[in-house]
Design an enzyme around this catalytic site. Structure first.
Site, PDB file in Angstrom:
ATOM      1  N   ASP A 430       0.787  -1.194  -0.155  1.00  0.00           N
ATOM      2  CA  ASP A 430      -0.313   0.127   0.021  1.00  0.00           C
ATOM      3  C   ASP A 430       0.496   0.982  -0.094  1.00  0.00           C
ATOM      4  OD1 ASP A 430      -2.038  -1.678   0.286  1.00  0.00           O
ATOM      5  OD2 ASP A 430      -2.694  -1.545   2.502  1.00  0.00           O
TER       6      ASP A 430
HETATM    7  P1  NAP Z   1       0.750  -4.052   3.280  1.00  0.00           P
HETATM    8  O1  NAP Z   1       0.136  -3.070   2.018  1.00  0.00           O
HETATM    9  O2  NAP Z   1      -0.580  -4.566   4.183  1.00  0.00           O
HETATM   10  O3  NAP Z   1       1.756  -5.233   2.045  1.00  0.00           O
HETATM   11  C1  NAP Z   1       2.323  -6.430   2.850  1.00  0.00           C
HETATM   12  C2  NAP Z   1       2.464  -7.339   1.936  1.00  0.00           C
HETATM   13  O4  NAP Z   1       3.941  -7.564   2.467  1.00  0.00           O
HETATM   14  C3  NAP Z   1       1.638  -8.154   0.525  1.00  0.00           C
HETATM   15  O5  NAP Z   1       1.663  -7.236   0.081  1.00  0.00           O
HETATM   16  C4  NAP Z   1       2.308  -9.883   1.680  1.00  0.00           C
HETATM   17  O6  NAP Z   1       1.946  -9.793  -0.065  1.00  0.00           O
HETATM   18  C5  NAP Z   1       3.846  -9.360   1.530  1.00  0.00           C
HETATM   19  N1  NAP Z   1       4.509 -10.411   2.696  1.00  0.00           N
HETATM   20  C6  NAP Z   1       3.243 -10.697   3.322  1.00  0.00           C
HETATM   21  N2  NAP Z   1       4.031 -11.506   4.190  1.00  0.00           N
HETATM   22  C7  NAP Z   1       5.649 -11.890   3.037  1.00  0.00           C
HETATM   23  C8  NAP Z   1       6.777 -12.289   3.185  1.00  0.00           C
HETATM   24  N3  NAP Z   1       6.853 -13.388   4.059  1.00  0.00           N
HETATM   25  N4  NAP Z   1       7.717 -12.737   1.846  1.00  0.00           N
HETATM   26  C9  NAP Z   1       7.105 -10.800   1.625  1.00  0.00           C
HETATM   27  N5  NAP Z   1       6.246 -10.274   1.116  1.00  0.00           N
HETATM   28  C10 NAP Z   1       4.721 -10.679   2.202  1.00  0.00           C
HETATM   29  O7  NAP Z   1       1.994  -3.600   3.904  1.00  0.00           O
HETATM   30  P2  NAP Z   1       2.983  -1.934   3.751  1.00  0.00           P
HETATM   31  O8  NAP Z   1       2.710  -1.793   2.648  1.00  0.00           O
HETATM   32  O9  NAP Z   1       3.655  -1.670   5.133  1.00  0.00           O
HETATM   33  O10 NAP Z   1       1.628  -1.086   4.372  1.00  0.00           O
HETATM   34  C11 NAP Z   1       0.906  -1.139   5.168  1.00  0.00           C
HETATM   35  C12 NAP Z   1      -0.632  -0.928   5.482  1.00  0.00           C
HETATM   36  O11 NAP Z   1      -1.307  -1.004   6.696  1.00  0.00           O
HETATM   37  C13 NAP Z   1      -1.317   0.762   4.968  1.00  0.00           C
HETATM   38  O12 NAP Z   1      -2.523   0.040   4.446  1.00  0.00           O
HETATM   39  C14 NAP Z   1      -1.572   1.108   6.398  1.00  0.00           C
HETATM   40  O13 NAP Z   1      -2.006   1.719   6.236  1.00  0.00           O
HETATM   41  C15 NAP Z   1      -1.947   0.580   7.432  1.00  0.00           C
HETATM   42  N6  NAP Z   1      -2.048   0.415   8.995  1.00  0.00           N
HETATM   43  C16 NAP Z   1      -0.397   0.960   9.267  1.00  0.00           C
HETATM   44  C17 NAP Z   1      -0.648   1.044  10.534  1.00  0.00           C
HETATM   45  C18 NAP Z   1       1.135   1.684  11.025  1.00  0.00           C
HETATM   46  O14 NAP Z   1       0.619   2.074  12.546  1.00  0.00           O
HETATM   47  N7  NAP Z   1       1.793   1.089  10.637  1.00  0.00           N
HETATM   48  C19 NAP Z   1      -1.652   1.164  12.143  1.00  0.00           C
HETATM   49  C20 NAP Z   1      -2.903   0.777  10.852  1.00  0.00           C
HETATM   50  C21 NAP Z   1      -2.982   0.846   9.671  1.00  0.00           C
HETATM   51  P3  NAP Z   1       2.166 -11.377  -0.426  1.00  0.00           P
HETATM   52  O15 NAP Z   1       0.471 -11.773   0.412  1.00  0.00           O
HETATM   53  O16 NAP Z   1       1.887 -11.743  -1.535  1.00  0.00           O
HETATM   54  O17 NAP Z   1       3.766 -12.061   0.270  1.00  0.00           O
END
Ligand code: NAP
Length: 503
Positions: A430
């Site tokens: 994301d």
């Molecule tokens: P993300 O959008 O959740 O994407 C994480 C990606 O990691 C997934 O698409 C997944 O794809 C991949 N993944 C999972 N396990 C893996 C592994 N073992 N090896 C390789 N890839 C792996 O993560 P992000 O880009 O860090 O974004 C964070 C999201 O969380 C945002 O939407 C944010 O708004 C939300 N959020 C964050 C917080 C905070 O405080 N940081 C709080 C609330 C919400 P595959 O399954 O295809 O591997």
């Protein structure tokens, strides 16, 4: 003695403010934690001194009922310290870095429960005082009312103290059960999907109105027998009802908000007991919690009401991520990708939630070192909401000893993105989705991102084409300059590292 206690409380207040300031930067954060902890030590010492002082002047100032309670106070503090340390020290040592949000949820919950108990205890103490006075002054024409007794305990108007007791119990109770639900959702004991039903917000609103009515009763007529248990029970139910409709992915935001609530509850407890330090600390926690909540909402481009009331995450990733048209993404093996990385002179690594899942931070640091040894400039781009808790990536990279100078925020990395040879996206999705810039219909639209789409080459390390937390497709994967490297992030990085070592 009294002066010593005052000095200790002032030192504690200053230490909390300075410590909080130091927590704002990775380089000073550890020391900030120590400074704040020393402040807490001063606060405990100051409390002990106050208790000793109170015991000295006890005989001629308070009644028997209160005096027996106060003479046991040192024992209660000692038992509290021992039990707290026996649970807290092993818990802090043993907790896994990825389980930190759960731990913080529990801490908040117990903070809220403590404030509830302080509020309840203050009321109970006033009731014993009241009963004792009624016995002593049986012949007096006008014995003090419970509200007047409350006023003498909390050093203020009795109704005001009653109101602060109500707030300490209400906010503390909501924080306690709300945090337990957040803990359950994060650790998988409770479904992470939002639990929704028709008219939910109406029912919750109605419940809030009833609670406020009970609060008015507690303020104006605290001696009414049913009011205290009703207040505690309703606060517990409200905490559950407020958190259960929120999806597991939003729990970090909720925890930050509950952290703020726990501060407000402590602040109210401070007013109820006339404890200035508790008021200061509660206000600091309340303010910092709400600031962090706001930062997280802004970084996700969502309003707080959207997080709390929209049931975000009720749609499955597969449903939301259904592609409109069939598009092909290119992919390479780590061995093939190595040749591009080997020739790169500027690399930006973008870690995300997948790096945390794969626990790849140590091998990522090793790959960064190998790239640097190969002559590349290496930077780590940290998105404020990458991962699942604030500072998630900072914590993991600090654990792997990645130097702070290599970390960059969005403003530090985006302006020079066109000159970057390779953007290495490790389990992030994301936070690198270009729809956030270009597609007004996307739920991510408006969220600032790491603009890896502008780099010369983008390697995306993940296991599949599945969407991330927001459940939306990522057009980055289909761009001309983008290449997928499928597999577990740790295994892929290890393969890339082996290529550098043998190359
Ligand atoms: P993300 O959008 O959740 O994407 C994480 C990606 O990691 C997934 O698409 C997944 O794809 C991949 N993944 C999972 N396990 C893996 C592994 N073992 N090896 C390789 N890839 C792996 O993560 P992000 O880009 O860090 O974004 C964070 C999201 O969380 C945002 O939407 C944010 O708004 C939300 N959020 C964050 C917080 C905070 O405080 N940081 C709080 C609330 C919400 P595959 O399954 O295809 O591997």
């Amino acid at each position: 003695m009294e002066a010593l206690a005052t000095i200790l409380f002032v030192v504690a207040g200053i230490a909390f403010i300075v410590g909080l300031r130091m927590l704002g930067h990775p380089e000073t954060a550890r020391r900030g934690n120590l400074v704040s902890a020393s402040g807490m030590g001063c606060a405990v010492l100051g409390t002990l001194v106050t208790i000793l002082e109170a015991r000295r002047g006890l005989a001629d100032t308070v009644s028997d009922a209160a005096s027996s309670g106060d003479s046991n106070a040192l024992l209660y503090v000692a038992v509290g310290l021992l039990v707290g340390a026996a649970i807290g020290i092993p818990a802090a040592r043993l907790v896994k870095m990825t389980a930190m949000p759960e731990m913080v949820a529990l801490f908040n919950g117990f903070g809220g429960a403590a404030s509830l108990l302080v509020g309840w205890g203050t009321l109970q103490r006033a009731m014993s005082e009241h009963a004792a006075q009624a016995t002593v002054d049986a012949d007096a024409a006008l014995p003090k009312s419970l509200s007047e007794v409350l006023g003498t305990l909390g050093h203020g108007d009795g109704h005001f103290i009653g109101a602060t007791i109500f707030l300490a119990i209400l906010i503390g109770g909501v924080t306690f059960t709300g945090s337990l639900i957040a803990f359950g959702k994060l650790s998988g004991f409770i479904t992470t999907r939002p639990v929704l039903y028709t008219g939910q917000n109406f029912v919750n609103g109605l419940m809030l109105l009833v609670v406020l009515g009970v609060g008015a009763m507690l303020t104006l007529s605290p001696e009414t027998g049913w009011v205290l248990p009703a207040c505690i029970g309703l606060a517990f139910v409200l905490g559950v009802a407020a958190v259960i409709p929120i999806g597991g992915g939003d729990m970090p935001v909720v925890i930050s908000l509950l952290n703020s609530y726990s501060g407000l509850a402590a602040c109210a407890a401070g007013f109820a007991t006339g404890n200035t330090l508790l008021i200061i600390v509660g206000a600091l926690v309340g303010a910092s919690g709400i600031i962090l909540t706001r930062i997280m909402c802004l970084a996700m481009n969502r309003s707080l009401s959207n997080v709390l009331f929209s049931g975000f995450g009720a749609v499955t990733s597969q449903e939301a991520g259904k592609p409109g048209e069939k598009r092909e993404a290119r992919s390479l093996s780590p061995q093939e990708a190595y040749y591009v990385l080997e020739a790169a002179s500027s690399v930006v690594i973008v870690p995300g939630y997948g790096m945390a899942v794969a626990q790849a931070q140590h091998v990522v640091k090793e790959l960064g070192d190998l790239l640097e040894a190969n002559g590349a400039e290496v930077r780590f781009a940290i998105h404020p909401v990458a991962g699942r808790m604030p500072g998630h990536m900072n914590v993991l990279l600090a654990e792997a000893n990645v130097p702070y100078e290599q970390l960059a925020d969005l403003d530090g990395v985006n302006p020079s993105m066109d000159a970057v040879d390779v953007a290495l996206v490790i389990g992030a999705n994301d936070v690198v989705n270009p729809d956030a810039k270009n597609n007004e219909t996307s739920p991510l639209y408006g969220m600032p991102i790491v603009e890896v789409d502008r780099a010369r080459n983008v390697f995306i390390l993940k296991r599949s084409m599945r969407s991330g937390f927001a459940g939306v497709e990522n057009p980055l994967f289909f761009l001309e300059n983008a290449t997928m490297i499928f597999g577990d992030a740790k295994a892929t990085i290890e393969s890339l590292g082996s290529e550098f070592k043998s190359g």
